[in-house]
Design an enzyme around this catalytic site. Structure first.
Site, mmCIF file in Angstrom:
data_model
loop_
_atom_site.group_PDB
_atom_site.id
_atom_site.type_symbol
_atom_site.label_atom_id
_atom_site.label_comp_id
_atom_site.label_asym_id
_atom_site.label_seq_id
_atom_site.Cartn_x
_atom_site.Cartn_y
_atom_site.Cartn_z
ATOM 1 N N ASN A 87 41.586 42.731 3.176
ATOM 2 C CA ASN A 87 42.796 41.934 2.995
ATOM 3 C C ASN A 87 43.250 42.096 1.548
ATOM 4 O O ASN A 87 42.457 41.874 0.631
ATOM 5 C CB ASN A 87 42.512 40.456 3.278
ATOM 6 C CG ASN A 87 42.213 40.212 4.744
ATOM 7 O OD1 ASN A 87 42.820 40.826 5.623
ATOM 8 N ND2 ASN A 87 41.278 39.317 5.029
ATOM 9 N N GLY A 93 46.269 37.422 3.543
ATOM 10 C CA GLY A 93 45.294 36.344 3.653
ATOM 11 C C GLY A 93 44.117 36.468 2.710
ATOM 12 O O GLY A 93 43.077 35.841 2.927
ATOM 13 N N SER A 95 41.686 35.574 0.037
ATOM 14 C CA SER A 95 41.386 34.282 -0.589
ATOM 15 C C SER A 95 40.382 34.422 -1.728
ATOM 16 O O SER A 95 40.346 33.578 -2.625
ATOM 17 C CB SER A 95 40.850 33.294 0.454
ATOM 18 O OG SER A 95 39.686 33.801 1.072
ATOM 19 N N HIS A 100 36.358 43.171 -1.315
ATOM 20 C CA HIS A 100 35.333 43.098 -0.270
ATOM 21 C C HIS A 100 35.886 43.675 1.014
ATOM 22 O O HIS A 100 37.078 43.586 1.298
ATOM 23 C CB HIS A 100 34.863 41.658 -0.055
ATOM 24 C CG HIS A 100 35.974 40.695 0.206
ATOM 25 N ND1 HIS A 100 36.741 40.159 -0.809
ATOM 26 C CD2 HIS A 100 36.470 40.195 1.351
ATOM 27 C CE1 HIS A 100 37.649 39.364 -0.281
ATOM 28 N NE2 HIS A 100 37.516 39.369 1.031
HETATM 29 P P1 AMP Z 1 39.449 37.178 2.224
HETATM 30 O O1 AMP Z 1 40.229 36.106 2.922
HETATM 31 O O2 AMP Z 1 39.671 38.552 2.770
HETATM 32 O O3 AMP Z 1 39.592 37.093 0.727
HETATM 33 O O4 AMP Z 1 37.925 36.871 2.582
HETATM 34 C C1 AMP Z 1 37.112 36.062 1.818
HETATM 35 C C2 AMP Z 1 35.946 35.699 2.687
HETATM 36 O O5 AMP Z 1 34.918 35.186 1.865
HETATM 37 C C3 AMP Z 1 36.256 34.618 3.719
HETATM 38 O O6 AMP Z 1 36.012 35.141 5.019
HETATM 39 C C4 AMP Z 1 35.325 33.488 3.351
HETATM 40 O O7 AMP Z 1 34.799 32.819 4.479
HETATM 41 C C5 AMP Z 1 34.251 34.198 2.575
HETATM 42 N N1 AMP Z 1 33.541 33.393 1.588
HETATM 43 C C6 AMP Z 1 34.083 32.534 0.693
HETATM 44 N N2 AMP Z 1 33.118 32.005 -0.082
HETATM 45 C C7 AMP Z 1 31.950 32.556 0.342
HETATM 46 C C8 AMP Z 1 30.590 32.403 -0.055
HETATM 47 N N3 AMP Z 1 30.238 31.569 -1.063
HETATM 48 N N4 AMP Z 1 29.644 33.107 0.607
HETATM 49 C C9 AMP Z 1 30.001 33.932 1.612
HETATM 50 N N5 AMP Z 1 31.251 34.126 2.028
HETATM 51 C C10 AMP Z 1 32.219 33.436 1.402
#
Ligand code: AMP
Ligand code: ZN
Length: 114
Positions: A87, A93, A95, A100
């Site tokens: 993303n 989306g 976040s 990653h």
């Molecule tokens: P994105 O929306 O592509 O930025 O994905 C970020 C992802 O990180 C989301 O699916 C969250 O659920 C995940 N996430 C956020 N904080 C953590 C954390 N502390 N450990 C593992 N996953 C996380």
């Protein structure tokens, strides 16, 4: 740099459920899984978004895909099928602003994605 959750995880300052680690890349379970298998493949080096990748990062970017493939095999979803997702920025989306790659599998995926 502002505090980055994934940099904290990589530094061992925050817990995560690691499923893969090498000198350049780690992979750990997503805290809010969207599928039975939901793993994040993350470079140790901080890049905010895909747009920060330069030509010298080509090998690293490719390696993220190979690591995702290995993790898919480890969870035995490789033959059934799995999805890899980056993303990039707000409308996609994103976040967490540390690059990653999502590995999602273990259920039937819909298309188009939401
Ligand atoms: P994105 O929306 O592509 O930025 O994905 C970020 C992802 O990180 C989301 O699916 C969250 O659920 C995940 N996430 C956020 N904080 C953590 C954390 N502390 N450990 C593992 N996953 C996380
Ligand atoms: Zn970071």
């Amino acid at each position: 740099m502002k505090e980055c959750v994934f940099c904290e995880i990589i530094a061992g300052k925050m817990p995560a459920d690691f499923v893969y680690e090498d000198d350049e890349i780690v992979a750990f379970r997503d805290i809010n899984p969207q599928a039975p298998v939901h793993i994040l493949v993350v470079p140790r080096k901080h890049y905010s978004t895909l747009l920060d990748l330069k030509s010298e990062d080509t090998e690293l970017a490719g390696k993220m895909i190979l690591v995702a493939n290995e993790v898919a095999k480890k969870f035995n979803i490789h033959n059934r099928g799995y999805r890899l997702v980056f993303n990039c920025n707000r409308e996609a989306g994103q976040s967490i602003y540390h690059l990653h790659l999502h590995l999602l599998g273990g259920r039937i995926m819909m298309w188009p994605p939401g």
